[in-house]
Design an enzyme around this catalytic site. Structure first.
Site, PDB file in Angstrom:
ATOM      1  N   THR A   1       3.556 -19.030   0.522  1.00 39.04           N
ATOM      2  CA  THR A   1       4.778 -19.610   1.097  1.00 39.04           C
ATOM      3  C   THR A   1       5.627 -20.233  -0.012  1.00 39.04           C
ATOM      4  O   THR A   1       6.852 -20.060  -0.041  1.00 39.04           O
ATOM      5  CB  THR A   1       4.393 -20.684   2.143  1.00 39.04           C
ATOM      6  OG1 THR A   1       3.642 -20.045   3.186  1.00 39.04           O
ATOM      7  CG2 THR A   1       5.611 -21.367   2.728  1.00 39.04           C
TER       8      THR A   1
ATOM      9  N   ASN B   1       2.092  -8.134   7.410  1.00 43.70           N
ATOM     10  CA  ASN B   1       0.842  -8.761   7.840  1.00 43.70           C
ATOM     11  C   ASN B   1       0.463  -8.408   9.273  1.00 43.70           C
ATOM     12  O   ASN B   1      -0.712  -8.289   9.609  1.00 43.70           O
ATOM     13  CB  ASN B   1       0.931 -10.284   7.693  1.00 43.70           C
ATOM     14  CG  ASN B   1       2.242 -10.865   8.178  1.00 43.70           C
ATOM     15  OD1 ASN B   1       3.306 -10.372   7.814  1.00 43.70           O
ATOM     16  ND2 ASN B   1       2.184 -11.888   8.995  1.00 43.70           N
TER      17      ASN B   1
ATOM     18  N   GLN C   1       0.115  -9.658   1.192  1.00 44.46           N
ATOM     19  CA  GLN C   1      -0.858  -8.776   1.848  1.00 44.46           C
ATOM     20  C   GLN C   1      -1.204  -7.559   0.990  1.00 44.46           C
ATOM     21  O   GLN C   1      -2.178  -6.868   1.279  1.00 44.46           O
ATOM     22  CB  GLN C   1      -0.316  -8.289   3.207  1.00 44.46           C
ATOM     23  CG  GLN C   1      -0.174  -9.384   4.244  1.00 44.46           C
ATOM     24  CD  GLN C   1      -1.518  -9.927   4.757  1.00 44.46           C
ATOM     25  OE1 GLN C   1      -2.556  -9.290   4.623  1.00 44.46           O
ATOM     26  NE2 GLN C   1      -1.486 -11.116   5.328  1.00 44.46           N
TER      27      GLN C   1
ATOM     28  N   SER D   1      -0.810 -14.816  -2.944  1.00 45.64           N
ATOM     29  CA  SER D   1      -1.612 -15.951  -2.476  1.00 45.64           C
ATOM     30  C   SER D   1      -3.096 -15.622  -2.665  1.00 45.64           C
ATOM     31  O   SER D   1      -3.563 -14.573  -2.213  1.00 45.64           O
ATOM     32  CB  SER D   1      -1.312 -16.173  -0.989  1.00 45.64           C
ATOM     33  OG  SER D   1      -2.070 -17.241  -0.501  1.00 45.64           O
TER      34      SER D   1
ATOM     35  N   THR E   1       1.339 -31.018 -12.458  1.00 45.11           N
ATOM     36  CA  THR E   1       0.111 -30.662 -13.174  1.00 45.11           C
ATOM     37  C   THR E   1      -0.582 -29.489 -12.489  1.00 45.11           C
ATOM     38  O   THR E   1      -0.790 -29.514 -11.270  1.00 45.11           O
ATOM     39  CB  THR E   1      -0.836 -31.885 -13.211  1.00 45.11           C
ATOM     40  OG1 THR E   1      -0.136 -32.958 -13.835  1.00 45.11           O
ATOM     41  CG2 THR E   1      -2.109 -31.589 -13.988  1.00 45.11           C
TER      42      THR E   1
ATOM     43  N   CYS F   1      -0.175 -17.182  11.724  1.00 47.13           N
ATOM     44  CA  CYS F   1       0.774 -18.273  11.887  1.00 47.13           C
ATOM     45  C   CYS F   1       1.386 -18.292  13.277  1.00 47.13           C
ATOM     46  O   CYS F   1       1.715 -19.343  13.791  1.00 47.13           O
ATOM     47  CB  CYS F   1       1.887 -18.141  10.858  1.00 47.13           C
ATOM     48  SG  CYS F   1       1.248 -17.793   9.238  1.00 47.13           S
TER      49      CYS F   1
HETATM   50  N1  PLP Z   1       3.529 -13.745   3.343  1.00 42.63           N
HETATM   51  C1  PLP Z   1       2.723 -12.974   4.081  1.00 42.63           C
HETATM   52  C2  PLP Z   1       3.052 -11.530   4.260  1.00 42.63           C
HETATM   53  C3  PLP Z   1       1.572 -13.514   4.671  1.00 42.63           C
HETATM   54  O1  PLP Z   1       0.773 -12.738   5.406  1.00 42.63           O
HETATM   55  C4  PLP Z   1       1.296 -14.891   4.471  1.00 42.63           C
HETATM   56  C5  PLP Z   1       0.126 -15.517   5.123  1.00 42.63           C
HETATM   57  O2  PLP Z   1      -0.447 -15.015   6.056  1.00 42.63           O
HETATM   58  C6  PLP Z   1       2.165 -15.650   3.669  1.00 42.63           C
HETATM   59  C7  PLP Z   1       3.283 -15.045   3.141  1.00 42.63           C
HETATM   60  C8  PLP Z   1       1.909 -17.095   3.428  1.00 42.63           C
HETATM   61  O3  PLP Z   1       0.881 -17.271   2.485  1.00 42.63           O
HETATM   62  P1  PLP Z   1       0.166 -18.690   2.347  1.00 42.63           P
HETATM   63  O4  PLP Z   1      -0.758 -18.819   3.499  1.00 42.63           O
HETATM   64  O5  PLP Z   1      -0.574 -18.621   1.050  1.00 42.63           O
HETATM   65  O6  PLP Z   1       1.233 -19.716   2.325  1.00 42.63           O
END
Ligand code: PLP
Length: 393
Positions: free
Chosen positions: A77, A159, A187, A207, A245, A333
Protein backbone atom coordinates in the site's frame (compact mmCIF):
# COMPACT_ATOMS: atom_id res chain seq x y z
CA UNK A 1 -21.10 -32.71 10.31
CA UNK A 2 -17.98 -34.18 11.96
CA UNK A 3 -15.28 -31.63 12.75
CA UNK A 4 -12.36 -31.80 10.32
CA UNK A 5 -9.65 -34.27 11.40
CA UNK A 6 -7.18 -33.84 8.53
CA UNK A 7 -4.53 -31.10 8.42
CA UNK A 8 -6.02 -27.74 7.46
CA UNK A 9 -5.57 -26.75 3.82
CA UNK A 10 -4.52 -23.13 3.37
CA UNK A 11 -5.63 -21.81 -0.01
CA UNK A 12 -5.45 -18.08 0.64
CA UNK A 13 -1.90 -17.30 -0.51
CA UNK A 14 -3.09 -14.20 -2.41
CA UNK A 15 -4.13 -12.72 0.96
CA UNK A 16 -0.88 -13.63 2.66
CA UNK A 17 1.66 -16.46 2.90
CA UNK A 18 3.28 -18.26 5.82
CA UNK A 19 6.72 -16.92 6.75
CA UNK A 20 9.24 -19.65 6.00
CA UNK A 21 11.54 -20.84 8.83
CA UNK A 22 14.68 -19.87 6.85
CA UNK A 23 13.28 -16.33 6.65
CA UNK A 24 12.75 -16.22 10.41
CA UNK A 25 16.31 -17.50 10.90
CA UNK A 26 17.73 -14.83 8.59
CA UNK A 27 15.88 -12.08 10.51
CA UNK A 28 16.92 -13.38 13.91
CA UNK A 29 20.52 -12.13 13.60
CA UNK A 30 19.30 -8.60 12.91
CA UNK A 31 16.95 -8.59 15.89
CA UNK A 32 19.41 -10.06 18.35
CA UNK A 33 23.00 -9.29 17.26
CA UNK A 34 23.21 -6.78 14.41
CA UNK A 35 20.62 -4.53 16.02
CA UNK A 36 22.38 -1.21 15.36
CA UNK A 37 20.86 1.72 13.53
CA UNK A 38 22.13 1.36 9.94
CA UNK A 39 22.91 5.09 9.92
CA UNK A 40 25.27 4.81 12.93
CA UNK A 41 28.99 4.69 12.32
CA UNK A 42 29.92 2.32 15.16
CA UNK A 43 30.33 -1.45 14.72
CA UNK A 44 26.70 -2.38 15.49
CA UNK A 45 25.50 0.25 13.00
CA UNK A 46 27.95 -0.89 10.36
CA UNK A 47 26.86 -4.51 10.55
CA UNK A 48 23.19 -3.48 10.28
CA UNK A 49 24.11 -1.28 7.30
CA UNK A 50 25.95 -4.17 5.68
CA UNK A 51 22.84 -6.38 6.06
CA UNK A 52 20.63 -3.63 4.65
CA UNK A 53 22.81 -3.06 1.60
CA UNK A 54 23.24 -6.79 0.93
CA UNK A 55 19.45 -7.15 0.95
CA UNK A 56 19.11 -4.12 -1.35
CA UNK A 57 21.59 -5.48 -3.90
CA UNK A 58 20.07 -8.95 -3.91
CA UNK A 59 16.50 -7.65 -4.31
CA UNK A 60 17.59 -5.28 -7.09
CA UNK A 61 19.34 -8.11 -8.96
CA UNK A 62 16.17 -10.23 -9.01
CA UNK A 63 14.28 -7.58 -11.00
CA UNK A 64 17.16 -6.28 -13.12
CA UNK A 65 17.42 -2.97 -11.24
CA UNK A 66 20.31 -1.08 -9.65
CA UNK A 67 20.54 -1.09 -5.82
CA UNK A 68 19.98 2.69 -5.64
CA UNK A 69 16.64 2.21 -7.44
CA UNK A 70 15.17 0.26 -4.51
CA UNK A 71 13.29 2.22 -1.82
CA UNK A 72 12.25 0.16 1.21
CA UNK A 73 8.66 0.71 2.34
CA UNK A 74 6.29 -0.53 5.03
CA UNK A 75 3.95 -2.47 2.68
CA UNK A 76 2.54 -2.68 -0.84
CA UNK A 77 0.00 0.00 0.00
CA UNK A 78 2.83 2.39 0.85
CA UNK A 79 4.64 1.62 -2.40
CA UNK A 80 1.49 2.41 -4.38
CA UNK A 81 0.92 5.64 -2.45
CA UNK A 82 4.54 6.64 -2.88
CA UNK A 83 4.57 6.06 -6.63
CA UNK A 84 1.24 7.74 -7.33
CA UNK A 85 1.80 10.76 -5.09
CA UNK A 86 5.54 11.14 -5.58
CA UNK A 87 5.67 10.80 -9.37
CA UNK A 88 2.40 12.63 -10.21
CA UNK A 89 3.30 15.70 -8.18
CA UNK A 90 6.84 15.87 -9.56
CA UNK A 91 5.74 15.26 -13.15
CA UNK A 92 3.00 17.89 -12.97
CA UNK A 93 5.50 20.40 -11.59
CA UNK A 94 7.84 19.60 -14.51
CA UNK A 95 5.35 19.23 -17.38
CA UNK A 96 2.00 20.67 -16.29
CA UNK A 97 0.29 17.33 -17.07
CA UNK A 98 -2.68 16.83 -14.76
CA UNK A 99 -4.11 13.46 -15.76
CA UNK A 100 -3.32 10.11 -14.15
CA UNK A 101 -4.38 7.13 -16.26
CA UNK A 102 -5.15 3.92 -14.39
CA UNK A 103 -7.64 1.05 -14.58
CA UNK A 104 -11.02 0.27 -13.06
CA UNK A 105 -9.75 -2.93 -11.41
CA UNK A 106 -6.84 -1.61 -9.35
CA UNK A 107 -6.45 -2.45 -5.68
CA UNK A 108 -8.00 0.06 -3.27
CA UNK A 109 -4.47 1.22 -2.39
CA UNK A 110 -4.36 2.75 -5.89
CA UNK A 111 -8.02 3.74 -6.34
CA UNK A 112 -8.33 5.53 -2.99
CA UNK A 113 -5.03 7.30 -3.56
CA UNK A 114 -6.25 8.51 -6.95
CA UNK A 115 -9.39 9.87 -5.30
CA UNK A 116 -7.29 11.63 -2.71
CA UNK A 117 -5.01 13.12 -5.36
CA UNK A 118 -8.09 14.41 -7.20
CA UNK A 119 -9.63 15.90 -4.07
CA UNK A 120 -6.48 17.31 -2.48
CA UNK A 121 -4.42 18.30 -5.50
CA UNK A 122 -6.90 18.63 -8.37
CA UNK A 123 -5.54 15.74 -10.45
CA UNK A 124 -7.81 14.19 -13.07
CA UNK A 125 -7.86 10.38 -12.78
CA UNK A 126 -8.90 8.48 -15.91
CA UNK A 127 -9.84 4.82 -15.33
CA UNK A 128 -9.51 2.52 -18.34
CA UNK A 129 -12.21 -0.16 -18.66
CA UNK A 130 -11.50 -3.90 -18.80
CA UNK A 131 -13.17 -6.65 -20.81
CA UNK A 132 -15.19 -9.54 -19.35
CA UNK A 133 -11.96 -11.37 -18.46
CA UNK A 134 -10.44 -8.37 -16.67
CA UNK A 135 -8.00 -7.37 -19.43
CA UNK A 136 -7.04 -3.83 -20.36
CA UNK A 137 -6.96 -3.11 -24.11
CA UNK A 138 -3.61 -1.58 -25.17
CA UNK A 139 -5.50 0.51 -27.76
CA UNK A 140 -7.48 2.16 -24.92
CA UNK A 141 -4.22 3.17 -23.27
CA UNK A 142 -2.87 4.50 -26.57
CA UNK A 143 -5.98 6.64 -26.96
CA UNK A 144 -5.89 7.89 -23.36
CA UNK A 145 -2.30 9.04 -23.83
CA UNK A 146 -3.28 11.41 -26.63
CA UNK A 147 -3.66 14.01 -23.89
CA UNK A 148 -0.87 15.18 -21.56
CA UNK A 149 -0.54 12.65 -18.74
CA UNK A 150 1.54 12.77 -15.57
CA UNK A 151 1.56 9.02 -14.85
CA UNK A 152 0.06 5.68 -15.88
CA UNK A 153 -0.59 3.09 -13.15
CA UNK A 154 -1.68 -0.41 -14.14
CA UNK A 155 -1.46 -3.49 -11.92
CA UNK A 156 0.54 -6.44 -13.26
CA UNK A 157 -1.88 -9.10 -11.95
CA UNK A 158 -5.24 -8.75 -10.27
CA UNK A 159 -5.72 -10.03 -6.73
CA UNK A 160 -9.41 -10.95 -7.07
CA UNK A 161 -9.56 -12.65 -10.46
CA UNK A 162 -5.89 -13.43 -11.17
CA UNK A 163 -5.84 -11.84 -14.63
CA UNK A 164 -2.36 -10.87 -15.80
CA UNK A 165 -2.12 -7.71 -17.92
CA UNK A 166 -0.04 -7.39 -21.13
CA UNK A 167 2.30 -5.15 -19.17
CA UNK A 168 5.27 -5.14 -21.56
CA UNK A 169 2.95 -3.98 -24.36
CA UNK A 170 1.51 -1.25 -22.11
CA UNK A 171 5.08 -0.29 -21.15
CA UNK A 172 6.00 0.20 -24.81
CA UNK A 173 3.00 2.47 -25.34
CA UNK A 174 3.98 4.54 -22.30
CA UNK A 175 7.58 4.74 -23.45
CA UNK A 176 6.50 5.95 -26.90
CA UNK A 177 4.37 8.65 -25.24
CA UNK A 178 7.17 9.52 -22.76
CA UNK A 179 4.87 8.91 -19.79
CA UNK A 180 6.17 6.90 -16.79
CA UNK A 181 4.41 3.61 -16.05
CA UNK A 182 3.92 2.43 -12.47
CA UNK A 183 2.79 -1.11 -11.80
CA UNK A 184 1.39 -2.66 -8.65
CA UNK A 185 3.29 -5.96 -8.79
CA UNK A 186 2.21 -7.10 -5.31
CA UNK A 187 0.50 -10.24 -6.68
CA UNK A 188 2.90 -10.79 -9.56
CA UNK A 189 6.45 -10.87 -8.19
CA UNK A 190 7.74 -14.48 -7.86
CA UNK A 191 4.82 -15.71 -10.01
CA UNK A 192 5.29 -13.78 -13.27
CA UNK A 193 8.60 -12.74 -14.87
CA UNK A 194 9.67 -9.34 -13.55
CA UNK A 195 12.43 -7.49 -15.39
CA UNK A 196 12.01 -3.75 -15.07
CA UNK A 197 13.68 -3.17 -18.44
CA UNK A 198 11.61 -5.75 -20.33
CA UNK A 199 8.42 -4.35 -18.80
CA UNK A 200 9.59 -0.75 -19.38
CA UNK A 201 8.27 0.31 -15.99
CA UNK A 202 9.41 3.45 -14.18
CA UNK A 203 8.08 2.26 -10.83
CA UNK A 204 6.95 -1.05 -9.37
CA UNK A 205 5.54 -1.80 -5.91
CA UNK A 206 5.97 -5.01 -3.98
CA UNK A 207 4.96 -6.48 -0.62
CA UNK A 208 7.01 -9.17 1.19
CA UNK A 209 4.14 -11.00 2.88
CA UNK A 210 2.83 -12.22 -0.48
CA UNK A 211 5.98 -14.34 -1.01
CA UNK A 212 6.70 -15.88 2.40
CA UNK A 213 8.37 -12.79 3.83
CA UNK A 214 7.17 -10.90 6.91
CA UNK A 215 4.25 -8.49 6.97
CA UNK A 216 4.93 -4.76 7.29
CA UNK A 217 7.70 -4.50 4.71
CA UNK A 218 7.92 -4.01 0.96
CA UNK A 219 9.81 -2.02 -1.61
CA UNK A 220 9.27 0.40 -4.42
CA UNK A 221 11.46 0.18 -7.49
CA UNK A 222 11.95 3.69 -8.87
CA UNK A 223 13.84 4.10 -12.15
CA UNK A 224 16.80 6.45 -11.75
CA UNK A 225 15.60 9.24 -14.04
CA UNK A 226 11.97 9.29 -12.82
CA UNK A 227 10.80 12.60 -11.33
CA UNK A 228 9.80 11.97 -7.72
CA UNK A 229 8.71 14.17 -4.85
CA UNK A 230 9.52 12.56 -1.48
CA UNK A 231 6.36 11.72 0.40
CA UNK A 232 7.95 10.96 3.77
CA UNK A 233 10.10 13.84 4.88
CA UNK A 234 12.62 13.76 7.70
CA UNK A 235 16.15 12.32 7.68
CA UNK A 236 17.86 11.51 4.40
CA UNK A 237 17.18 7.76 4.45
CA UNK A 238 16.67 5.82 1.24
CA UNK A 239 18.48 8.43 -0.84
CA UNK A 240 16.26 11.20 0.56
CA UNK A 241 13.16 9.56 -0.92
CA UNK A 242 11.67 7.88 2.17
CA UNK A 243 12.69 9.20 5.54
CA UNK A 244 12.66 6.89 8.55
CA UNK A 245 15.10 4.38 10.02
CA UNK A 246 14.98 1.26 7.90
CA UNK A 247 13.48 -1.90 9.44
CA UNK A 248 16.59 -3.97 8.86
CA UNK A 249 15.38 -7.37 10.18
CA UNK A 250 12.23 -7.30 8.06
CA UNK A 251 14.12 -6.09 4.99
CA UNK A 252 16.66 -8.92 5.41
CA UNK A 253 13.74 -11.36 5.76
CA UNK A 254 12.14 -10.02 2.57
CA UNK A 255 15.42 -10.47 0.66
CA UNK A 256 15.78 -14.05 1.95
CA UNK A 257 12.17 -14.90 1.01
CA UNK A 258 12.68 -13.50 -2.48
CA UNK A 259 15.90 -15.54 -2.91
CA UNK A 260 14.10 -18.72 -1.86
CA UNK A 261 11.10 -18.13 -4.13
CA UNK A 262 13.17 -17.15 -7.14
CA UNK A 263 15.41 -20.23 -6.79
CA UNK A 264 12.68 -22.40 -8.36
CA UNK A 265 10.01 -19.90 -9.42
CA UNK A 266 9.56 -21.35 -12.93
CA UNK A 267 9.25 -25.01 -11.77
CA UNK A 268 6.87 -24.04 -8.99
CA UNK A 269 4.72 -22.02 -11.40
CA UNK A 270 4.48 -25.06 -13.70
CA UNK A 271 3.53 -27.37 -10.81
CA UNK A 272 0.93 -24.96 -9.46
CA UNK A 273 -0.51 -24.28 -12.89
CA UNK A 274 -1.28 -28.00 -13.32
CA UNK A 275 -3.01 -28.12 -9.92
CA UNK A 276 -4.86 -24.88 -10.63
CA UNK A 277 -6.12 -26.22 -13.97
CA UNK A 278 -7.27 -29.45 -12.33
CA UNK A 279 -9.17 -27.42 -9.73
CA UNK A 280 -10.76 -25.18 -12.36
CA UNK A 281 -11.75 -28.03 -14.67
CA UNK A 282 -13.19 -30.21 -11.91
CA UNK A 283 -15.12 -27.42 -10.20
CA UNK A 284 -16.62 -26.19 -13.48
CA UNK A 285 -17.56 -29.73 -14.52
CA UNK A 286 -18.70 -30.91 -11.11
CA UNK A 287 -20.80 -27.99 -9.89
CA UNK A 288 -23.88 -26.67 -11.60
CA UNK A 289 -23.87 -22.89 -11.91
CA UNK A 290 -20.09 -22.52 -11.35
CA UNK A 291 -18.30 -19.93 -13.50
CA UNK A 292 -14.62 -19.03 -13.64
CA UNK A 293 -13.90 -15.33 -13.17
CA UNK A 294 -10.94 -13.80 -14.97
CA UNK A 295 -8.92 -15.13 -17.85
CA UNK A 296 -8.18 -18.84 -18.22
CA UNK A 297 -5.00 -18.20 -20.22
CA UNK A 298 -3.60 -14.93 -18.87
CA UNK A 299 -3.86 -15.94 -15.25
CA UNK A 300 -1.63 -16.21 -12.19
CA UNK A 301 -0.34 -19.77 -11.90
CA UNK A 302 -1.68 -20.32 -8.36
CA UNK A 303 -5.02 -18.56 -8.66
CA UNK A 304 -8.53 -19.91 -9.31
CA UNK A 305 -11.60 -17.73 -8.77
CA UNK A 306 -15.26 -18.42 -9.36
CA UNK A 307 -18.81 -17.23 -8.91
CA UNK A 308 -21.61 -19.67 -8.11
CA UNK A 309 -25.12 -18.89 -9.36
CA UNK A 310 -27.56 -18.01 -6.60
CA UNK A 311 -25.11 -18.73 -3.74
CA UNK A 312 -23.49 -16.38 -1.25
CA UNK A 313 -19.74 -16.54 -0.70
CA UNK A 314 -20.05 -16.36 3.06
CA UNK A 315 -22.06 -19.60 3.34
CA UNK A 316 -19.59 -21.40 1.08
CA UNK A 317 -16.61 -20.10 3.06
CA UNK A 318 -18.13 -21.21 6.35
CA UNK A 319 -18.72 -24.69 4.91
CA UNK A 320 -15.14 -24.79 3.64
CA UNK A 321 -13.75 -23.61 6.96
CA UNK A 322 -15.66 -26.36 8.78
CA UNK A 323 -14.10 -28.85 6.37
CA UNK A 324 -10.63 -27.46 7.19
CA UNK A 325 -10.19 -25.44 3.99
CA UNK A 326 -9.19 -21.78 4.15
CA UNK A 327 -10.18 -19.77 1.08
CA UNK A 328 -11.55 -16.27 0.57
CA UNK A 329 -14.20 -14.36 -1.25
CA UNK A 330 -11.86 -12.31 -3.40
CA UNK A 331 -9.71 -9.62 -1.94
CA UNK A 332 -8.87 -9.96 1.76
CA UNK A 333 -9.53 -6.25 2.11
CA UNK A 334 -13.11 -6.26 0.86
CA UNK A 335 -14.22 -9.69 2.05
CA UNK A 336 -16.57 -9.27 4.98
CA UNK A 337 -17.37 -5.75 3.83
CA UNK A 338 -20.54 -6.92 2.04
CA UNK A 339 -19.88 -4.56 -0.80
CA UNK A 340 -20.04 -5.61 -4.42
CA UNK A 341 -16.58 -6.11 -5.85
CA UNK A 342 -15.50 -3.18 -8.04
CA UNK A 343 -13.36 -5.65 -10.02
CA UNK A 344 -16.25 -7.96 -10.89
CA UNK A 345 -18.50 -4.96 -11.63
CA UNK A 346 -15.90 -3.59 -14.04
CA UNK A 347 -15.91 -7.01 -15.76
CA UNK A 348 -19.70 -6.86 -16.13
CA UNK A 349 -20.47 -9.27 -13.25
CA UNK A 350 -22.87 -7.39 -11.04
CA UNK A 351 -24.77 -8.40 -7.89
CA UNK A 352 -26.37 -10.80 -7.20
CA UNK A 353 -24.02 -12.91 -9.38
CA UNK A 354 -20.92 -11.36 -7.77
CA UNK A 355 -22.02 -12.23 -4.23
CA UNK A 356 -20.97 -15.82 -4.81
CA UNK A 357 -17.31 -14.98 -5.51
CA UNK A 358 -14.78 -17.46 -4.11
CA UNK A 359 -11.00 -17.36 -4.56
CA UNK A 360 -8.63 -20.28 -4.05
CA UNK A 361 -4.95 -19.32 -4.12
CA UNK A 362 -2.56 -22.27 -3.97
CA UNK A 363 0.92 -22.44 -2.47
CA UNK A 364 4.09 -24.42 -1.89
CA UNK A 365 2.35 -27.00 0.34
CA UNK A 366 -0.67 -27.59 -1.92
CA UNK A 367 -0.84 -31.15 -3.24
CA UNK A 368 -2.99 -33.04 -5.75
CA UNK A 369 -4.74 -34.77 -2.84
CA UNK A 370 -5.65 -31.36 -1.42
CA UNK A 371 -7.19 -30.32 -4.72
CA UNK A 372 -9.25 -33.54 -4.93
CA UNK A 373 -10.50 -32.99 -1.37
CA UNK A 374 -11.41 -29.35 -2.11
CA UNK A 375 -13.39 -30.38 -5.19
CA UNK A 376 -15.30 -33.03 -3.22
CA UNK A 377 -16.06 -30.62 -0.40
CA UNK A 378 -17.12 -27.88 -2.79
CA UNK A 379 -19.54 -30.26 -4.50
CA UNK A 380 -21.02 -31.28 -1.15
CA UNK A 381 -21.30 -27.71 0.18
CA UNK A 382 -22.81 -26.20 -2.95
CA UNK A 383 -25.29 -29.09 -3.29
CA UNK A 384 -26.40 -28.62 0.32
CA UNK A 385 -26.80 -24.87 -0.13
CA UNK A 386 -28.68 -25.32 -3.40
CA UNK A 387 -30.98 -27.91 -1.77
CA UNK A 388 -31.64 -25.59 1.20
CA UNK A 389 -32.49 -22.80 -1.20
CA UNK A 390 -34.86 -24.95 -3.25
CA UNK A 391 -36.56 -26.04 -0.01
CA UNK A 392 -37.01 -22.40 1.14
CA UNK A 393 -38.71 -21.39 -2.12
N1 PLP B 1 -1.95 -4.39 -4.23
C1 PLP B 1 -2.48 -5.60 -4.43
C2 PLP B 1 -2.75 -6.07 -5.82
C3 PLP B 1 -2.77 -6.43 -3.34
O1 PLP B 1 -3.30 -7.64 -3.54
C4 PLP B 1 -2.49 -5.95 -2.03
C5 PLP B 1 -2.84 -6.77 -0.85
O2 PLP B 1 -3.61 -7.69 -0.90
C6 PLP B 1 -1.91 -4.68 -1.89
C7 PLP B 1 -1.68 -3.92 -3.01
C8 PLP B 1 -1.60 -4.14 -0.54
O3 PLP B 1 -0.44 -4.73 -0.02
P1 PLP B 1 -0.12 -4.61 1.54
O4 PLP B 1 -1.01 -5.57 2.24
O5 PLP B 1 1.32 -5.01 1.67
O6 PLP B 1 -0.34 -3.20 1.93
Amino acid sequence: MQPATRDPIYLDHSATTPVWPEVVDAMQEFFADSYGNPSSIHAAGRSAYAGLQKARSSIAAHIGAGPSEIIFTGCGTEGNNAALRGISLARRAATGANRIVSTAIEHHAVLETLEDLAELHGFEPVLLPVDGLGRVAPSDLEEALQEPTALVSCMYANNEVGTVQPLAELGEICEAASVPLHTDAVQALTREPVSVDALKVAALSVSAHKFHGPKGVGFLYLRRSTPFRPYMTGGGHEGGRRAGTENVPLIVGMAKALDLCMANAADEATRLQALRDELITNLLEGIEGAHLTGSRQDRLSHHASFVFDGLEAESILIGLDMAGIMASSGSACTSGAHQPSHVLSAMGIDPPASYGAIRFSLGRDTSGTDVEYVVRQMQRITQQLQAAQAFAM
